[in-house]
Design a protein around this motif. Structure first.
Motif: not given
Length: 413
Positions: A327, A356, A384-385, A388, A394-396, A408-409, A411
């Motif tokens: 990621i 994070r 990347m999504r 995650a 989650t990934l934003t 931002r991820a 895990l």
């Protein structure tokens, strides 16, 4: 010829072109009829065009005009205009039926009546022709029948006009009919291209997801194969340490060892099926512990990146450690690709129960003309999504107010 007015009709070409439904997502639109289902109510554009036709017809028939002869039974013609407006309202639900019915009714009226055609009748015919050609495929027999019906209408209109129509009248009618037909064909062509582009985008996105999942599978299979190999070797070592009288234990460990070797052979076969020529460049044992090497490579490519590790690092599962590394790697690649030589910051935050990740880059001081902007929906973000989501994370990804971009991820551990 049709009765002329001092002002152009209310139904202008722009308003006709605006009456184009949104391209459906169904791929059959590109080859079949993109008609609106009959159970859906007319749209606001349908109502607008129908009201314009109704007002135009009523105003023409009931107002006293000196530039055109007044037709007998004006009230009945006004009612006919309202009926035509109702057909216009539902023209996109049944474009062929409305056009043919309208054309046949007018030709029949022209055959039994000496009254010249009203301008609203001709413009309504053009609206219906435009709708038919924008909704029905060009190779459909309905298009040919609709063109013949429109031609019959135009001929009947000119024959029934006041005075003898000259070449100019024929030219005007032909040009206006051609404009309506061409606009309809252009709108349909644009709609088909839009649907095809959307389908290509969806296909590329699905391929990107499949490719990333295959890459994840290869990496995780490598990790699992390594773990099984270690377990098998440790089982064999324990078996060799058993005392001579521990036959039952020796037999059990031998079974475990053989099962582990068989599983390892199957895993290697599966990895061989998933592996591609590009896998030689991938390091299956990559993890957050190798971030310094990654950052050195990125700095050498021109991205000034800093690393901030927060919290107490906890032991990570091999798959999670690898996905976190990938990621960060993909986010830095996107930053270098879309922002060019600029500054970026990588933050690794170890928290109780979660990890994070944050990769934020600044906007470039000078973006070259035609350079790509922020990676809003590329295949890198898809990968990347996927990584995650594999670990219920989650990934934003979103642009920053300063003009940069941040990934931002989160895990779970």
């Amino acid at each position: 010829m049709l009765r002329r007015h001092s002002r152009p009709p209310a139904v202008a070409p722009d308003s006709i072109l605006a009456d184009t439904p949104t391209a459906p997502s169904d791929s059959s639109t590109a080859t079949g009829e993109g008609r609106i289902p009959a159970f859906l109510p007319p749209s606001s554009v349908d109502w607008l065009v129908a009201v314009v036709v109704a007002l135009f017809a009523v105003a023409e028939e009931l107002s006293e005009r000196g530039m055109a002869p007044q037709r007998e039974h004006a009230a009945w013609w006004a009612v006919a205009g309202l009926v035509a407006a109702a057909g216009v309202l539902y023209r996109r639900r049944a474009p062929f039926a409305v056009l043919v019915g309208y054309s046949a009714a007018n030709v029949a009226v022209f055959a039994v009546s000496a009254a010249p055609a009203g301008a609203w009748q001709f413009y309504t015919q053009l609206v219906l022709l435009f709708t038919l050609l924008s909704e029905v495929p060009i190779r459909s027999p309905k298009v040919a029948v609709g063109a013949v019906a429109t031609g019959a209408y135009v001929v009947a209109m000119l024959i029934n006009s006041t005075g003898s129509p000259g070449p100019g009248d024929f030219a005007v009618a032909l040009v206006m009919t051609a404009i309506a037909a061409g606009a309809g064909l252009a709108v349909r062509r644009h709609r088909v291209l839009a649907v095809q582009a959307a389908e290509r985008g969806e296909l590329l996105a699905r391929e990107a997801v499949a490719e990333e999942r295959a890459r994840l599978a290869r990496e995780l299979h490598d990790i699992v194969a390594h773990s099984v190999s270690v377990m098998t070797m440790q089982t064999g070592a324990v078996r060799l340490m058993l005392a001579p009288g521990q036959d039952r234990e020796r037999e059990t460990l031998t079974t475990v060892e053989e099962t582990g070797r068989a599983a390892l052979i199957e895993l290697r076969r599966m990895v061989g099926l998933l592996r591609t020529a590009d896998d030689d460049r991938l390091s299956p044992r990559a993890g957050l512990g190798r971030l310094d090497d990654l950052l050195d490579q990125v700095r050498a490519a021109g991205l000034d990146v800093t690393l901030d590790v927060r919290g107490e690092p906890a032991p990570l599962a091999a798959g999670l450690d690898l996905s976190a590394y990938r990621i960060v790697q993909e986010a830095l690649t996107n930053a270098l690709k879309h922002a060019g030589p600029t500054r970026a910051a990588v933050t690794i935050d170890h928290r109780p129960g979660e990890l994070r990740l944050s990769v934020a880059n600044e906007a470039p001081a000078h973006r070259p003309l035609g350079a790509p902007g922020a990676p809003g929906g590329g295949h890198g973000l898809i990968g990347m999504r996927e990584r995650a989501a594999l670990f219920d994370g989650t990934l934003t990804a979103a642009p920053l107010p300063s003009g940069g971009f941040e990934v931002r991820a989160v895990l779970p551990l």
